[in-house]
Design a protein around this motif. Sequence first.
Motif, PDB file in Angstrom:
ATOM      1  N   VAL A 155    -140.718  -3.611  -4.744  1.00 37.44           N
ATOM      2  CA  VAL A 155    -139.386  -3.892  -4.216  1.00 37.44           C
ATOM      3  C   VAL A 155    -138.827  -5.052  -5.031  1.00 37.44           C
ATOM      4  O   VAL A 155    -139.203  -6.204  -4.822  1.00 37.44           O
ATOM      5  CB  VAL A 155    -139.425  -4.259  -2.723  1.00 37.44           C
ATOM      6  CG1 VAL A 155    -138.008  -4.582  -2.227  1.00 37.44           C
ATOM      7  CG2 VAL A 155    -140.024  -3.127  -1.896  1.00 37.44           C
ATOM      8  N   PRO A 156    -137.950  -4.774  -5.997  1.00 42.04           N
ATOM      9  CA  PRO A 156    -137.423  -5.847  -6.840  1.00 42.04           C
ATOM     10  C   PRO A 156    -136.630  -6.864  -6.020  1.00 42.04           C
ATOM     11  O   PRO A 156    -135.894  -6.498  -5.088  1.00 42.04           O
ATOM     12  CB  PRO A 156    -136.510  -5.116  -7.823  1.00 42.04           C
ATOM     13  CG  PRO A 156    -136.978  -3.696  -7.802  1.00 42.04           C
ATOM     14  CD  PRO A 156    -137.446  -3.456  -6.406  1.00 42.04           C
ATOM     15  N   ARG A 157    -136.800  -8.143  -6.379  1.00 41.35           N
ATOM     16  CA  ARG A 157    -136.053  -9.209  -5.704  1.00 41.35           C
ATOM     17  C   ARG A 157    -135.647 -10.243  -6.739  1.00 41.35           C
ATOM     18  O   ARG A 157    -136.281 -10.373  -7.790  1.00 41.35           O
ATOM     19  CB  ARG A 157    -136.885  -9.859  -4.594  1.00 41.35           C
ATOM     20  CG  ARG A 157    -137.404  -8.892  -3.545  1.00 41.35           C
ATOM     21  CD  ARG A 157    -138.189  -9.621  -2.475  1.00 41.35           C
ATOM     22  NE  ARG A 157    -137.320 -10.231  -1.492  1.00 41.35           N
ATOM     23  CZ  ARG A 157    -137.692 -11.248  -0.695  1.00 41.35           C
ATOM     24  NH1 ARG A 157    -138.889 -11.783  -0.825  1.00 41.35           N
ATOM     25  NH2 ARG A 157    -136.853 -11.730   0.195  1.00 41.35           N
ATOM     26  N   ALA A 158    -134.605 -10.998  -6.425  1.00 40.44           N
ATOM     27  CA  ALA A 158    -134.136 -12.024  -7.360  1.00 40.44           C
ATOM     28  C   ALA A 158    -133.373 -13.094  -6.604  1.00 40.44           C
ATOM     29  O   ALA A 158    -132.865 -12.869  -5.505  1.00 40.44           O
ATOM     30  CB  ALA A 158    -133.245 -11.406  -8.433  1.00 40.44           C
ATOM     31  N   VAL A 159    -133.297 -14.273  -7.212  1.00 41.30           N
ATOM     32  CA  VAL A 159    -132.477 -15.351  -6.682  1.00 41.30           C
ATOM     33  C   VAL A 159    -131.569 -15.846  -7.802  1.00 41.30           C
ATOM     34  O   VAL A 159    -131.950 -15.883  -8.975  1.00 41.30           O
ATOM     35  CB  VAL A 159    -133.341 -16.510  -6.120  1.00 41.30           C
ATOM     36  CG1 VAL A 159    -134.094 -17.230  -7.223  1.00 41.30           C
ATOM     37  CG2 VAL A 159    -132.493 -17.484  -5.324  1.00 41.30           C
TER      38      VAL A 159
END
Length: 428
Positions: A155-159
Motif C-alpha cells: 500500500v504506497p504511502r507518502a508525506v
Amino acid sequence: METSDGSATRGYVASQAFVDKYQARGPLKTLLPARVAQGTTFKPTHPDADDAYEWMGLEARKEIFALLDAAVADPAATVSMVAYDMSESEIMDRLFALGPRLRIIIDDSDKHGLKTSGETQSETLLKASAGEDNVKRERMGGLQHNKMIIVDAAVPRAVCGSTNFSWRGLYVQSNNALLLTGAQAVAPLKAAFEAYWKKDGFANGPSPDWHPLGLAGIDASITFSPHDTARARLAEIGQDVEKAQACLLYSLAFLSITGGAVTDAVEAATNSPVFTYGISDNNTGVTVHKPNGNTAPVYFARLNKHVPTPFKVEPYTGIGPNLHHKFLVIDFNTPDARVWTGSYNFSKPADLQNGENLLLIRDQKIATSYRVEGIRIFDDYHFRVTQEDAAEAKKTLSLQKAPTAGEDPWWAEDYTDPFKIRDRELFA
C-alpha cells in the motif's frame, strides 16, 4: 539557520503551554540543539524529552515516524526522499535502518553545501548506510526546497507539505504535513522523485502538470516545481485569490519579501469587502495582517518584557524562521471552499527555479481545518500586538466589567465597527 532568502530571524517558543509543561524541568537547550550543525549528533538531556517531543511534534511527527517505521519493518518496502533541511537524529536513525532500500536527495544550496552543515553530515552518514549511489545533492535552479518521503510498498504511502526533516521543522516552526495513501495518490510523487533524481529536463516532463490524487470524496491535485513558463502557477494562484467572495485566511512564510502575483492579490483582498486574516514571517519576526488592512510586526521577545500575569517569559529558540506554513484558505464557509498549500512559498523562485510541491484541495471540511489553524496562529500573535500597543503595557489581564447604566458596553464595537461586524458574522 538562515531563511531561504539569506535573511536571519530570531525566534522564541510562542507557547505558554510549553513554558508551563516543560520549562521548569529543564531549559530549551536540553531539548533542542543550540546550532543546526549539531542536529545529527544531538542527544537530549531533558528528563521529559520523550513526552515533550510527542507534544511539540503532534500529528506531523507521529505520522512521519510511523511512515518510516512501517517501511523499516517491511523488507520489501523502499523509500524515496527529498529533503531541504536534514539533520534530525530520530529521522536519521530510521533512515540508517533502511540501508540500501533508501534513495535520498538533499539540498546543497547556500549554507547547506558547507562541509560543516547538518545536510553535509547527513550525506556522509547516509552514504555509509545506504550506499554512495543512493545519496545525491542538488539545488535545482535555486533550492531543492521540496520535502517528500515516499514509501513504495504493498500500500504506497507518502508525506509532503512544508515540514522540514529537522529539529526546528518538527519542534519549533508552525508547519503542515500531508499524508497520502494509495497508488494513485502517491504516483505523482514517485514520478516527480524520479525526475528530480535524473534532474535534467525536469521542467519539460509531466511533473509540472496538475495531477489528480484520486482521493475518495475529495477534489485534490498536486504539481511540482520548477515549472516552465508555460505551466507557471503563480499567476493562476493570484487569480484564484482575486475570486474570493467571502473570506481569505492565510499563513505565508516570507510573504513580505516575495512579491509577485499572489502578494499583489493578497494586498488587494485586504482593501476589498472580503474578510481577510493573515500572518507572514519576515526577517525580524512575524507580521500580523489585520482584517482592517493594517499590519503590525510581532517581535518574538514581546513576552520577555511587560509580561502580564498569568503569562510567563518564553524561551529563545535561536536563529531561524518560526512561522513556516504556506497556505491560503479561500471562502471556507462556502461550497467553493479551497486550500492552496505545500512547500511552495508563492514566489517566482518557488514557481520557476526551486524544487517544490504544491497542492490545490477543493473540500470544505479540509478548508475549515486550515481555517482553524490560521485563526489559532493569528490570535496567538495578535494578543502580543495588543499587549504591545496598549498605552501602558498591562501587568495583569482581567475580565472587563459589565457596563453600568447609560454606559456603552465593551462589545458595542462588534455591532458598529464594519470590520468587527464581519468578524462576528463569519465566526459566531
